[in-house]
Write an enzyme that holds these catalytic residues in place. Structure first.
Site, PDB file in Angstrom:
ATOM      1  N   GLU A   7       5.879   7.776   6.521  1.00 25.38           N
ATOM      2  CA  GLU A   7       5.498   6.635   7.370  1.00 25.38           C
ATOM      3  C   GLU A   7       6.410   6.613   8.595  1.00 25.38           C
ATOM      4  O   GLU A   7       7.382   7.356   8.677  1.00 25.38           O
ATOM      5  CB  GLU A   7       5.604   5.322   6.575  1.00 25.38           C
ATOM      6  N   HIS A  29       3.498  -9.114   9.688  1.00 21.82           N
ATOM      7  CA  HIS A  29       3.530  -8.368   8.429  1.00 21.82           C
ATOM      8  C   HIS A  29       4.750  -8.697   7.571  1.00 21.82           C
ATOM      9  O   HIS A  29       4.635  -8.886   6.376  1.00 21.82           O
ATOM     10  CB  HIS A  29       3.511  -6.879   8.768  1.00 21.82           C
ATOM     11  N   ARG A  57       7.655   0.732  13.587  1.00 25.71           N
ATOM     12  CA  ARG A  57       6.581  -0.255  13.779  1.00 25.71           C
ATOM     13  C   ARG A  57       6.717  -1.103  15.031  1.00 25.71           C
ATOM     14  O   ARG A  57       5.727  -1.445  15.669  1.00 25.71           O
ATOM     15  CB  ARG A  57       6.587  -1.215  12.595  1.00 25.71           C
ATOM     16  N   ARG A  88      12.437  -3.649   9.904  1.00 31.17           N
ATOM     17  CA  ARG A  88      12.483  -2.955   8.615  1.00 31.17           C
ATOM     18  C   ARG A  88      11.855  -1.565   8.692  1.00 31.17           C
ATOM     19  O   ARG A  88      10.767  -1.400   9.251  1.00 31.17           O
ATOM     20  CB  ARG A  88      11.735  -3.788   7.565  1.00 31.17           C
ATOM     21  N   HIS A 139       2.846  -5.327  11.973  1.00 25.83           N
ATOM     22  CA  HIS A 139       2.367  -3.996  11.561  1.00 25.83           C
ATOM     23  C   HIS A 139       1.335  -3.554  12.594  1.00 25.83           C
ATOM     24  O   HIS A 139       0.436  -4.326  12.940  1.00 25.83           O
ATOM     25  CB  HIS A 139       1.747  -4.080  10.169  1.00 25.83           C
ATOM     26  N   GLN A 194       0.817  -1.220   0.000  1.00 29.53           N
ATOM     27  CA  GLN A 194       0.000   0.000   0.000  1.00 29.53           C
ATOM     28  C   GLN A 194       0.850   1.269   0.000  1.00 29.53           C
ATOM     29  O   GLN A 194       0.836   2.055  -0.936  1.00 29.53           O
ATOM     30  CB  GLN A 194      -0.911   0.000   1.233  1.00 29.53           C
TER      31      GLN A 194
HETATM   32  P1  FAD Z   1       5.960 -11.888  -3.013  1.00 29.21           P
HETATM   33  O1  FAD Z   1       5.494 -10.653  -3.652  1.00 29.21           O
HETATM   34  O2  FAD Z   1       5.228 -12.382  -1.841  1.00 29.21           O
HETATM   35  O3  FAD Z   1       5.958 -13.041  -4.124  1.00 29.21           O
HETATM   36  C1  FAD Z   1       6.206 -14.385  -3.766  1.00 29.21           C
HETATM   37  C2  FAD Z   1       5.931 -15.258  -4.967  1.00 29.21           C
HETATM   38  O4  FAD Z   1       6.417 -16.578  -4.713  1.00 29.21           O
HETATM   39  C3  FAD Z   1       4.452 -15.426  -5.288  1.00 29.21           C
HETATM   40  O5  FAD Z   1       4.314 -15.417  -6.683  1.00 29.21           O
HETATM   41  C4  FAD Z   1       4.125 -16.811  -4.735  1.00 29.21           C
HETATM   42  O6  FAD Z   1       3.034 -17.432  -5.375  1.00 29.21           O
HETATM   43  C5  FAD Z   1       5.432 -17.535  -5.049  1.00 29.21           C
HETATM   44  N1  FAD Z   1       5.678 -18.736  -4.236  1.00 29.21           N
HETATM   45  C6  FAD Z   1       5.752 -18.846  -2.885  1.00 29.21           C
HETATM   46  N2  FAD Z   1       6.006 -20.117  -2.535  1.00 29.21           N
HETATM   47  C7  FAD Z   1       6.118 -20.828  -3.680  1.00 29.21           C
HETATM   48  C8  FAD Z   1       6.366 -22.191  -3.979  1.00 29.21           C
HETATM   49  N3  FAD Z   1       6.543 -23.129  -3.040  1.00 29.21           N
HETATM   50  N4  FAD Z   1       6.411 -22.580  -5.280  1.00 29.21           N
HETATM   51  C9  FAD Z   1       6.191 -21.681  -6.283  1.00 29.21           C
HETATM   52  N5  FAD Z   1       5.930 -20.376  -6.060  1.00 29.21           N
HETATM   53  C10 FAD Z   1       5.910 -19.951  -4.772  1.00 29.21           C
HETATM   54  N6  FAD Z   1       6.595  -3.183   1.350  1.00 29.21           N
HETATM   55  C11 FAD Z   1       6.979  -1.959   0.927  1.00 29.21           C
HETATM   56  O7  FAD Z   1       8.159  -1.725   0.674  1.00 29.21           O
HETATM   57  N7  FAD Z   1       6.048  -0.968   0.791  1.00 29.21           N
HETATM   58  C12 FAD Z   1       4.725  -1.155   1.052  1.00 29.21           C
HETATM   59  O8  FAD Z   1       3.930  -0.265   0.880  1.00 29.21           O
HETATM   60  C13 FAD Z   1       4.307  -2.433   1.514  1.00 29.21           C
HETATM   61  N8  FAD Z   1       3.027  -2.658   1.847  1.00 29.21           N
HETATM   62  C14 FAD Z   1       2.638  -3.929   2.187  1.00 29.21           C
HETATM   63  C15 FAD Z   1       1.299  -4.184   2.434  1.00 29.21           C
HETATM   64  C16 FAD Z   1       0.875  -5.479   2.698  1.00 29.21           C
HETATM   65  C17 FAD Z   1      -0.581  -5.755   2.970  1.00 29.21           C
HETATM   66  C18 FAD Z   1       1.810  -6.538   2.729  1.00 29.21           C
HETATM   67  C19 FAD Z   1       1.373  -7.943   2.993  1.00 29.21           C
HETATM   68  C20 FAD Z   1       3.156  -6.275   2.521  1.00 29.21           C
HETATM   69  C21 FAD Z   1       3.576  -4.977   2.243  1.00 29.21           C
HETATM   70  N9  FAD Z   1       4.918  -4.696   2.011  1.00 29.21           N
HETATM   71  C22 FAD Z   1       5.291  -3.444   1.616  1.00 29.21           C
HETATM   72  C23 FAD Z   1       5.909  -5.759   1.973  1.00 29.21           C
HETATM   73  C24 FAD Z   1       6.159  -6.130   0.504  1.00 29.21           C
HETATM   74  O9  FAD Z   1       4.939  -6.094  -0.202  1.00 29.21           O
HETATM   75  C25 FAD Z   1       6.745  -7.518   0.360  1.00 29.21           C
HETATM   76  O10 FAD Z   1       7.811  -7.679   1.255  1.00 29.21           O
HETATM   77  C26 FAD Z   1       7.264  -7.716  -1.053  1.00 29.21           C
HETATM   78  O11 FAD Z   1       6.228  -7.467  -1.964  1.00 29.21           O
HETATM   79  C27 FAD Z   1       7.792  -9.126  -1.226  1.00 29.21           C
HETATM   80  O12 FAD Z   1       8.058  -9.348  -2.587  1.00 29.21           O
HETATM   81  P2  FAD Z   1       8.625 -10.754  -3.038  1.00 29.21           P
HETATM   82  O13 FAD Z   1       8.759 -10.696  -4.518  1.00 29.21           O
HETATM   83  O14 FAD Z   1       9.803 -11.093  -2.231  1.00 29.21           O
HETATM   84  O15 FAD Z   1       7.494 -11.806  -2.609  1.00 29.21           O
HETATM   85  C1  SIN Z   2       1.984   0.216   4.795  1.00 31.70           C
HETATM   86  O1  SIN Z   2       1.486   0.774   3.829  1.00 31.70           O
HETATM   87  O2  SIN Z   2       1.735   0.535   5.968  1.00 31.70           O
HETATM   88  C2  SIN Z   2       2.939  -0.914   4.572  1.00 31.70           C
HETATM   89  C3  SIN Z   2       4.235  -0.384   4.185  1.00 31.70           C
HETATM   90  C4  SIN Z   2       5.323  -1.392   4.365  1.00 31.70           C
HETATM   91  O3  SIN Z   2       5.092  -2.539   4.736  1.00 31.70           O
HETATM   92  O4  SIN Z   2       6.477  -0.997   4.152  1.00 31.70           O
END
Ligand code: FAD
Ligand code: SIN
Length: 497
Positions: free
Chosen positions: A116, A340, A279, A375, A232, A48
């Site tokens: 934030e 979170h 946080r 973080r 969070h 978000q």
């Molecule tokens: P993900 O985006 O989680 O992708 C993981 C991928 O791996 C998915 O495609 C999943 O299907 C796949 N996968 C998992 N296990 C397997 C498996 N066994 N086999 C095959 N595929 C698999 N961070 C920020 O910096 N700013 C923000 O504003 C922010 N807001 C957030 C709000 C929310 C509600 C949440 C939950 C998190 C937020 N975060 C934010 C944190 C951030 O979104 C995540 O840390 C980041 O997107 C992680 O990216 P990633 O590519 O590592 O993993």
């Molecule tokens: C949020 O929008 O509060 C999430 C941001 C983050 O996880 O960094």
């Protein structure tokens, strides 16, 4: 059985950004990108607040972002990594924009920067309150332009193929049939995201079961800082839903207050930065306040804020609350902390290499040293995109010198028919594990005795292991075993306990 030059597991920001980078640099390389869900589902999709970055290159601004990150990390950050990520942020952000992500601007044409907790200035680029959705969409579209990226959905990675500390591929199960496949590759890159589902209350979607960390740990990779799990402070606390909907920290950055049932802004009683402390501090303050008052949640108060501007910045939050009969301009929003972000993970160096040869990791499943013990808000998407670039540069150089090694794996690919459904026993054990892991975090936060909770978790883990033998190619059972492995890593006794 399949072969590819590069195998990427996960289609969130860390997986997609790396795929695009490699495809751009090495058009003749075959890249296989696999996800266990549909292409879009990921933690990334739900982000978000946005991405923290210094978009003008004034040295003092870099320095303050570095300082805030290190302060939030409580002495556990790798200072060189922090500096690398923050200084490369503007370049990577410009690329994201070139690839089709739009970040909001003010009427004057300047970046509309959000604020934030823990940030000393507003420096967060965002797309309204749906930055992750905009990013994921742009990255999937960009990836589709490359003929050398082969994208497979509904394939669940169950095991890494590692022998003599060399990774040669992975085993996958087709999500609809549980039929096993092996994919061999020169480079294997894990981008499987976090593990919030280990806790009863979490903002993470149900895919976040810690599969990548568990697989890598079992294969012998070095894993670190798993005890540092971030809660969070403001997940919507209305009903028993999984996941909990997040009320972005940017809402507090915009001026919302956190109040208790008596209407008091209580966070200042715990820290001088109040609602905009980091946080860990705000979550702890809420838990202490709930213990003191006996209430189940506290409230976010947005009633004093400018309605038009608020709606412009947070349309999805307004909409989601409205669906639950909460008018954010008239009503208080009930909130409580929820799991979170996994600050630790598979230990990697500055090129995202793990301790296993030819195995890379990036995103929430990796521990780069950026976050330390806690973080800083909006540094996660940034980390993923910076390390995708660093890894791609390294992999592009190394690929011509690596050959595919095929392991003898017939025993792992037994063509047996396994039940694809989750058993009741599995569901019950998962419920118990998630309950006690939440209690573990809560008790840690409140400085209470953990011995009883440790025993409960250990009993559940033994049952999970015992149960597992019978269902070793049933995806829910593997996910539960992975969650149990993550629980072990989080609750492992530290040297000073
Ligand atoms: P993900 O985006 O989680 O992708 C993981 C991928 O791996 C998915 O495609 C999943 O299907 C796949 N996968 C998992 N296990 C397997 C498996 N066994 N086999 C095959 N595929 C698999 N961070 C920020 O910096 N700013 C923000 O504003 C922010 N807001 C957030 C709000 C929310 C509600 C949440 C939950 C998190 C937020 N975060 C934010 C944190 C951030 O979104 C995540 O840390 C980041 O997107 C992680 O990216 P990633 O590519 O590592 O993993
Ligand atoms: C949020 O929008 O509060 C999430 C941001 C983050 O996880 O960094």
């Amino acid at each position: 059985m399949m072969e590819t030059d590069v195998l990427i597991i996960g289609s969130g920001i860390a997986g997609l950004a790396f795929a695009i980078k490699i495809a751009e640099r090495k058009p003749n390389t075959t890249i296989c990108l696999v996800t266990k869900a549909d292409g879009f589902e990921s933690n990334t999709k739900y982000a978000q607040g946005g991405i923290a970055a210094v978009m003008d290159n004034i040295t003092a601004s870099f320095e303050s972002h570095i300082k805030d990150t290190i302060k939030a990390g409580k002495g556990f950050c790798n200072v060189e990594t922090v500096s690398l990520v923050i200084k490369k942020a503007p370049l990577r952000l410009k690329e994201l924009i070139k690839w089709g992500t739009s970040f909001d601007k003010t009427e004057n044409g300047n970046w509309d920067l959000g604020l934030e907790g823990g940030h000393s200035v507003a420096r967060i680029l965002h797309h309204k309150d749906q930055t992750g959705w905009a990013l994921e969409k742009a990255l999937l579209n960009k990836m589709a332009e490359f003929k050398n990226i082969f994208f497979f959905t509904d394939l669940f990675a169950s095991k890494l193929l590692v022998k003599n500390n060399l990774c040669t591929g992975a085993i996958f199960l087709d999500r609809t049939t549980n039929h096993p496949y092996a994919i061999h590759a020169k480079i294997i890159y894990i981008a499987t995201g976090g593990s919030g589902q280990v806790f009863e209350k979490t903002t993470n979607p149900t895919i976040a079961t810690g599969d990548g960390v568990a697989m890598a740990y079992r294969a012998g990779a070095r894993v670190e800082h798993m005890a540092f799990y971030q809660f969070h402070p403001t997940a919507l606390a209305v009903e028993e839903v999984n996941p909990s909907f997040l009320i972005s920290e940017a809402v507090r950055g915009f001026g919302a207050y956190l109040i208790n049932a008596k209407g008091k802004r209580f966070v200042f009683d715990y820290h001088p930065d109040g609602e905009l402390a980091t946080r860990d501090i705000v979550s702890e303050a809420i838990f202490k306040e709930l213990l003191r008052t006996g209430e189940k949640h506290v409230f976010l108060d947005c009633r004093h804020l400018d309605k038009t501007l608020f709606f412009k910045h947070f349309p999805n939050i307004v909409h989601q609350c409205k669906n639950l009969d909460i008018d954010v301009f008239l009503d208080l929003i009930p909130v409580a902390p929820a799991a979170h972000y996994q600050c630790g993970g598979i230990a990697v160096n500055k090129q995202a290499r793990t301790s296993i040869h030819n195995l890379y990791a990036n995103g929430e499943c990796a521990a780069t040293g950026l976050h330390g013990a806690n973080r800083l808000a909006s540094n996660s998407l940034l980390e993923a995109v910076v390390f995708a670039h660093e890894a791609a540069c390294d992999v592009a150089k190394r690929l011509p010198f690596i050959s595919i090694v095929k392991e003898e794996i017939h025993s792992l690919l037994k063509n047996e028919k396994f039940d694809t459904k989750e058993s009741n026993r599995n569901t019950n054990l998962k419920k118990q594990l998630r309950h006690w892991m939440y209690q573990y975090y809560l008790h840690t936060c409140l400085g209470q005795d953990l011995s009883f909770i440790r025993k409960e978790i250990s009993n559940i883990q033994q049952k999970i292991e015992k149960n597992f033998v019978q269902y070793n190619q049933n995806i829910p059972a593997i996910e539960l075993r992975n969650m149990s492995c993550i629980a072990t890593l989080i609750t492992k006794l530290q040297n000073n306990e």
